[in-house]
Design a protein around this motif. Structure first.
Motif, PDB file in Angstrom:
ATOM      1  N   ALA A  42       0.848  -1.190   0.000  1.00 14.34           N
ATOM      2  CA  ALA A  42       0.000   0.000   0.000  1.00 14.34           C
ATOM      3  C   ALA A  42       0.883   1.239   0.000  1.00 14.34           C
ATOM      4  O   ALA A  42       1.917   1.271   0.666  1.00 14.34           O
ATOM      5  N   TYR A  51      -6.366   7.185   3.483  1.00  9.54           N
ATOM      6  CA  TYR A  51      -6.320   6.386   2.263  1.00  9.54           C
ATOM      7  C   TYR A  51      -5.378   5.197   2.434  1.00  9.54           C
ATOM      8  O   TYR A  51      -5.666   4.082   1.988  1.00  9.54           O
ATOM      9  N   GLN A  55      -6.399   1.151   2.325  1.00 10.32           N
ATOM     10  CA  GLN A  55      -5.750   0.144   1.479  1.00 10.32           C
ATOM     11  C   GLN A  55      -5.319  -1.064   2.307  1.00 10.32           C
ATOM     12  O   GLN A  55      -5.537  -2.223   1.909  1.00 10.32           O
ATOM     13  N   SER A  69       3.733  -1.025   3.701  1.00 10.25           N
ATOM     14  CA  SER A  69       3.115   0.253   3.362  1.00 10.25           C
ATOM     15  C   SER A  69       4.101   1.391   3.577  1.00 10.25           C
ATOM     16  O   SER A  69       5.057   1.271   4.360  1.00 10.25           O
ATOM     17  N   THR A  98      -4.043  -2.551  -4.336  1.00 10.52           N
ATOM     18  CA  THR A  98      -5.433  -2.164  -4.599  1.00 10.52           C
ATOM     19  C   THR A  98      -5.627  -1.785  -6.061  1.00 10.52           C
ATOM     20  O   THR A  98      -6.624  -2.143  -6.678  1.00 10.52           O
ATOM     21  N   ARG A 102      -0.779   2.437  -7.349  1.00 11.88           N
ATOM     22  CA  ARG A 102      -0.214   2.427  -5.998  1.00 11.88           C
ATOM     23  C   ARG A 102       1.264   2.047  -6.026  1.00 11.88           C
ATOM     24  O   ARG A 102       2.022   2.431  -5.136  1.00 11.88           O
TER      25      ARG A 102
END
Length: 224
Positions: A42, A51, A55, A69, A98, A102
């Motif tokens: 993410a 946001y 994700q 992430s 997603t 990304r």
């Protein structure tokens, strides 16, 4: 008497047969798949905290055992957490995001990564429906490889045309245009970094030299 002994013998054989546990030498495909893992990635800009959390939530719900992430701009050449996610994957695993933007800033970067994953038998999947895997069909694998090579062809052709234009202008004595002057030391640094495999953007971040100047130095260096 013999008849009863015969009946008992048959019963014992039947009981042993019924209680025999079958041992499969090879694992079923479903059990093999259980050994594979799904890892998520993410990414969001610095001001997109909700946001990023969204994700991560979706990726975990999809079955990701681990989600990497980071807050980082899409234009950054190197995304450390994405690299970590890819390095954690092995044959039969899948990387889930997603949506494509990304992880990838453009088509070339996406195709390059897909080609790398396919060669390692790793799947790439998005929650929006995109799917790429070497074991899906040989045709799909070939399509991604062809797209990757065509994209390289486009870049190589563009580079070749720029070299030819620069050479023609040099031979004709035309002015090559306004070019910021940099020291020979910086020029040699640019060429060394490029020869070591660094991208234009990475060279810019290390030297502070403008991209246009970096391109010009590299093109002139390749012509000499």
């Amino acid at each position: 008497m013999f008849f009863y002994l015969f009946i008992d013998t048959v019963k014992n054989i039947c009981n042993k047969t019924l209680t025999f546990k079958f041992k499969r030498k090879r694992l079923l495909l479903s059990k093999k798949n259980k050994n594979s893992k799904a890892i998520g990635y993410a990414r969001a800009s610095n001001n997109e905290h909700e946001y990023l959390e969204e994700q991560i939530k979706f990726l975990k719900a999809e079955g990701c055992s681990l989600v990497f992430s980071e807050f980082i701009s899409l234009d950054e050449e190197i995304k450390p957490q994405l690299n970590k996610a890819i390095n954690c994957l092995s044959k039969g695993d899948q990387l889930i995001i997603t949506q494509l933007d990304r992880a990838f800033k453009n088509k070339k970067e996406c195709l390059r990564t897909i080609n790398k994953l396919i060669n390692k038998d790793i799947k790439l999947r998005t929650l929006t429906g995109f799917f790429a895997a070497n074991e899906s069909t040989r045709a799909n694998s070939s399509i991604f490889k062809i797209l990757y090579e065509l994209d390289n062809l486009e870049d190589n052709s563009l580079g070749e045309r720029k070299k030819e234009q620069l050479l023609r202008r040099k031979l004709s004595g035309n002015n090559l245009g306004g070019r910021p002057k940099i020291s020979p030391l910086k020029e040699s640094l640019v060429m060394r970094l490029r020869n070591e495999g660094y991208s234009y953007r990475s060279i810019r971040s290390q030297t502070g030299i403008a991209l246009s100047t970096i391109r010009r130095v590299i093109l002139e260096g390749e012509l000499t």
